[in-house]
Design an enzyme around this catalytic site. Structure first.
Site, PDB file in Angstrom:
ATOM      1  N   LEU A 276       0.295   0.927  -2.082  1.00 53.10           N
ATOM      2  CA  LEU A 276      -0.083   2.207  -0.820  1.00 53.10           C
ATOM      3  C   LEU A 276      -0.161   1.831   0.753  1.00 53.10           C
ATOM      4  CD1 LEU A 276      -0.857   5.796   0.313  1.00 53.10           C
ATOM      5  CD2 LEU A 276      -3.389   4.927  -0.173  1.00 53.10           C
ATOM      6  N   ASP A 277      -1.400   1.088   0.968  1.00 53.47           N
ATOM      7  CA  ASP A 277      -1.996   0.054   1.674  1.00 53.47           C
ATOM      8  C   ASP A 277      -2.328  -1.227   1.073  1.00 53.47           C
ATOM      9  OD1 ASP A 277      -2.648  -0.825   4.063  1.00 53.47           O
ATOM     10  OD2 ASP A 277      -4.571   1.080   3.414  1.00 53.47           O
ATOM     11  N   PRO A 278      -1.280  -2.062   1.400  1.00 57.10           N
ATOM     12  CA  PRO A 278      -0.386  -2.012   1.874  1.00 57.10           C
ATOM     13  C   PRO A 278       0.969  -1.460   0.671  1.00 57.10           C
ATOM     14  CG  PRO A 278      -0.611  -4.263   0.828  1.00 57.10           C
ATOM     15  CD  PRO A 278      -1.787  -3.444   1.068  1.00 57.10           C
TER      16      PRO A 278
ATOM     17  N   ASP B 247       2.650   2.905   3.473  1.00 55.77           N
ATOM     18  CA  ASP B 247       1.876   2.278   5.515  1.00 55.77           C
ATOM     19  C   ASP B 247       2.985   1.589   5.967  1.00 55.77           C
ATOM     20  OD1 ASP B 247       1.553  -0.051   4.458  1.00 55.77           O
ATOM     21  OD2 ASP B 247      -0.348   0.086   5.366  1.00 55.77           O
TER      22      ASP B 247
END
Length: 757
Positions: free
Chosen positions: A423-425, A428
């Site tokens: 997700l993050d990273p 994004d």
């Protein structure tokens, strides 16, 4: 009293704009705003229009207009009910306005009707402002349940003759109501021969979704049909319905009885509703054809190291393909076996010690690809083993300096080591790289880039003073709050010491539904190079939390509770039997362990900005038990001892759900000199804990991208060699395409625009 105002009503006109129906908008002239509120789940607006009666709007989308609502309510209800030989027990999921329920009760055979809606505000508001729709709530046959439909269905087996899902559009939480797990629950909740009907979107706008719905429902039900109706004030003037039954002999197109007191439905309209325009019929017919058998590729053996909460969605995605076999490796084989038992396909469990070279090598050499979902400090061990045996690797972690240092050996071995695909990273990067590349290709510049992400409890589950719950290591969460940060702001390099990080947390607006604060996360400056935006004057990547969280953490820092240094008096032996009040007194240097003395010292050390904030934080510390006789779990230092207590008090409970919010903000200067501010936003809600209806939002948004990346490497779609991350379109585009098929996407919106000077 001053007249009410709402942001979506400008110059006396309400305008409904959505990416769900691009390039068009529905506008209605407003006579008077009747009601507005922010419920736990959504923005609720009711207004009286000049020509169409009262209008109910949820999160900016029209739900009900008095002038034409009966068309939708009658058709979604009577298509399954009138074609059922004897509907006695009926369930309505959603439909809190009461319109569908009103139609259900027109069938004399119905003895019980249950309505389940997640938001209590909708029935309440409907009773006040749409009484002709809400009249059914007073019928003695009706039971109203306020709660999550997934959870409600979970223990309802073979209970209903007809289930009607009156859902909003497939964005945000409602997206799950268009997925196979939900339809599987519907099927299991039906009595033999039962039928369902669900909102099926618009033939003019949503043919790919309709194809997916029809293809999926035909794998679950022996009979699945698509019908539609006219309703002028819905997008493009029509709305569709997916109607299915467990009775393979039933003709859903033929009504078995008349329905009294209707304004739109009749027997001929019922039959005609299933006759579609050619372009739509072609799509529905295509879903009937068995998919051409996919050639099964050469067998692929995947080793998954780790069993954390993101592992299950990744593993399930990989096991969709028949040629893939999966081995789960953990130090403790029982942990691996526990994960394997939860998967949709078969997996083998083995014991692997990643800190032991021989143990790791023995596992790696037997597989084609290694997924490393273990702590990032062990990734180097995995990559070194993969280099020896020429095996590909996928991780969700940032590329560390130690990992990057192995790139020459990785390239020499001819392998792919793909990272930062969570997700993050992860997600994004995908949407940042895509938008930046589009702007550059159009001759524009990115003058500012902000990106904030938060994994949080859903609002209704954020019920403690910090507004936070742990879905991963509490130690990791708290330590991250002491990391230093670097960023660019209006061309200047800004460096923030870790001890001052929480002082840089500021309110950050994304939606009126949420009260967020945002603060920078580690080193954002490298992303000017990684994202190829040297022109950007502002570059910030950071974290979202609910308001109030940073001040609470700052108090922990001021009081010394995030101290990792060893304390002999908190060792496992010496600390047994210590009460929290005594630990707190010793940690902060209070004169004694009475609550009054502790609070006096807390106030002196924390230096609260106001009396209200002092009361709030002190109350929170009391909730955490720091002034109490409660016994501590000593872990050798203050940080870990505090973590032991917070982990017990701040876990997700059964029925609670988490939430992921991710938003990019792009400041753009176009080729012609005009400027724009564009946001790209992901809001994802997890399934209720313990419901069995799906993973948490964090697990899904980390695990599914990881699984996709693994499959793309196995298929050779991503074949570049080296230590990689998704910073280029050749990696970004295929991951994004597959991700959007899973219903995970970031939605773009222009929030400001100015013409060239």
């Amino acid at each position: 009293m001053a007249a009410l105002s709402h942001k979506l009503i400008v110059d006396g006109w309400f305008r409904e704009v959505s990416e769900q129906w691009p390039g068009q908008a529905m506008t209605l002239r407003v006579k008077k705003i009747l009601h507005m509120e922010q419920s736990v789940y959504q923005d609720v607006l009711v207004f009286e229009s000049t020509d169409h009666g009262n209008v109910l709007v949820l999160d900016g989308a029209i739900q009900v207009i008095e002038r034409d609502e009966f068309s939708y309510q009658e058709m979604i209800a009577h298509l399954p009910l009138a074609s059922h030989p004897n509907p006695v027990s009926v369930l309505v999921i959603g439909g809190g306005d009461g319109g569908v329920l009103r139609e259900v009760l027109k069938h004399p055979s119905v003895k019980t009707a249950v309505l389940c809606d997640i938001d209590e505000a909708v029935p309440r508001v409907s009773k006040a402002f749409l009484p002709h729709m809400a009249a059914g709530f007073d019928d003695p046959r009706v039971t109203v349940h306020i709660g999550d439909g997934f959870k409600f269905l979970d223990d309802k087996k073979a209970e209903f003759d007809v289930i009607i899902t009156d859902s909003s559009d497939p964005v945000g939480p409602a997206n799950s109501l268009f997925q196979k797990p939900y339809f599987q629950l519907l099927k299991e909740s039906l009595k033999p021969g039962g039928s369902i009907s669900t909102q099926g979107e618009c033939i003019w706008l949503h043919l790919p979704l309709i194809n997916d719905l029809m293809t999926m429902t035909r794998t679950l039900f022996p009979v699945a049909e698509f019908a539609y109706t006219s309703i002028p004030t819905y997008p493009s003037g029509t709305i569709g319905f997916v109607v299915c039954t467990l009775d393979e002999t039933r003709d859903l197109r033929t009504p078995l009885r008349k329905v009294e007191n209707v304004r739109y439905w009749n027997e001929d309209v019922h039959r005609a509703a299933f006759t579609l325009p050619t372009f739509a019929q072609n799509v529905v017919d295509a879903s009937k054809k068995p998919a051409a058998a996919k050639a099964v590729g050469a067998p692929k053996k995947v080793l998954l190291l780790g069993s954390g909460f993101v592992a299950q969605p990744a593993a399930d995605y990989i096991l969709r393909r028949a040629e893939n076999s999966l081995t789960i490796g953990c130090r403790n084989i029982s942990t691996a076996q526990a994960l394997a038992s939860t998967l949709t396909g078969k997996a083998t469990a083995i014991s692997v010690d990643v800190s032991d070279e021989a143990s790791l090598d023995a596992a790696v050499k037997e597989h084609d690809l290694i997924i490393s979902l273990i702590p990032y400090t062990f990734h180097v061990n995995v990559i070194k083993s993969a280099i020896k045996f020429k095996k590909n690797v996928v991780t969700t972690s940032y590329v560390s300096d130690a990992m990057k240092a192995l790139e020459p050996e990785v390239i020499k071995a001819g392998i792919t080591v793909l990272n930062e695909v969570g997700l993050d990273p992860g997600i994004d990067h995908l949407y940042a790289v895509k938008k930046i590349d589009e702007v550059h290709k159009a001759g524009g510049k990115i003058t500012g880039f902000l990106s904030y992400c938060g994994g949080l409890p859903a609002p209704e589950s954020a019920d403690n003073p910090l507004g936070y719950k742990f879905s991963w290591s509490s130690r990791g969460v708290l330590l991250a709050l002491g990391n230093s940060a670097r960023l660019y702001s209006k061309g200047d390099l800004v460096e923030i010491d870790g001890k001052d990080l929480m002082a840089h947390a500021n309110p950050y607006f994304i939606s009126p539904a949420f009260a967020f604060v945002a603060y920078p996360n580690r080193d954002s400056t490298s992303f000017r190079e990684k994202y190829l935006i040297p022109e950007a004057q502002t570059v910030v990547r950071g974290t979202l939390r609910y308001q109030g969280f940073p001040a609470f953490i700052k108090a922990f820092v001021d009081l010394g509770f995030l101290d990792e240094s060893p304390k002999e008096w908190l060792s496992a032996a010496a600390g047994q039997g210590l009460a929290w009040k005594d630990v707190t007194a010793k940690a902060i240097g209070a004169k004694d362990s009475s609550e009054a003395a502790l609070i006096e010292k807390v106030v002196a050390l924390a230096k609260f900005p106001s009396e209200a904030e002092e009361q709030r934080i002190v109350s929170g510390l009391r909730w955490a038990g720091l002034f109490s006789d409660e016994k501590v779990t000593p872990r050798g230092n203050l940080l870990d001892t505090l973590c032991a207590t917070l982990e017990a008090k701040m876990q997700y409970e059964k029925g609670e759900r988490d939430m992921v919010m991710l938003q990019h903000n792009f400041e753009i200067e176009n080729k012609d000199g005009s400027t724009e501010t564009v946001t790209s936003t992901l809001l994802e809600f997890g399934a209720p804990i313990g419901s069995g209806s799906g993973p948490s939002s964090m697990a899904k948004t980390v695990g599914v991208p990881c699984g996709i990346a693994v499959q793309l490497v196995l298929d050779g779609v991503i074949s570049k060699k080296g230590v990689l991350a998704p910073y280029s379109r050749d990696i970004v585009d295929p991951i994004m395409e597959a991700l959007e098929k899973e219903g995970i996407t970031m939605e773009e919106k222009v929030i400001a625009r100015s013409e060239a000077k």
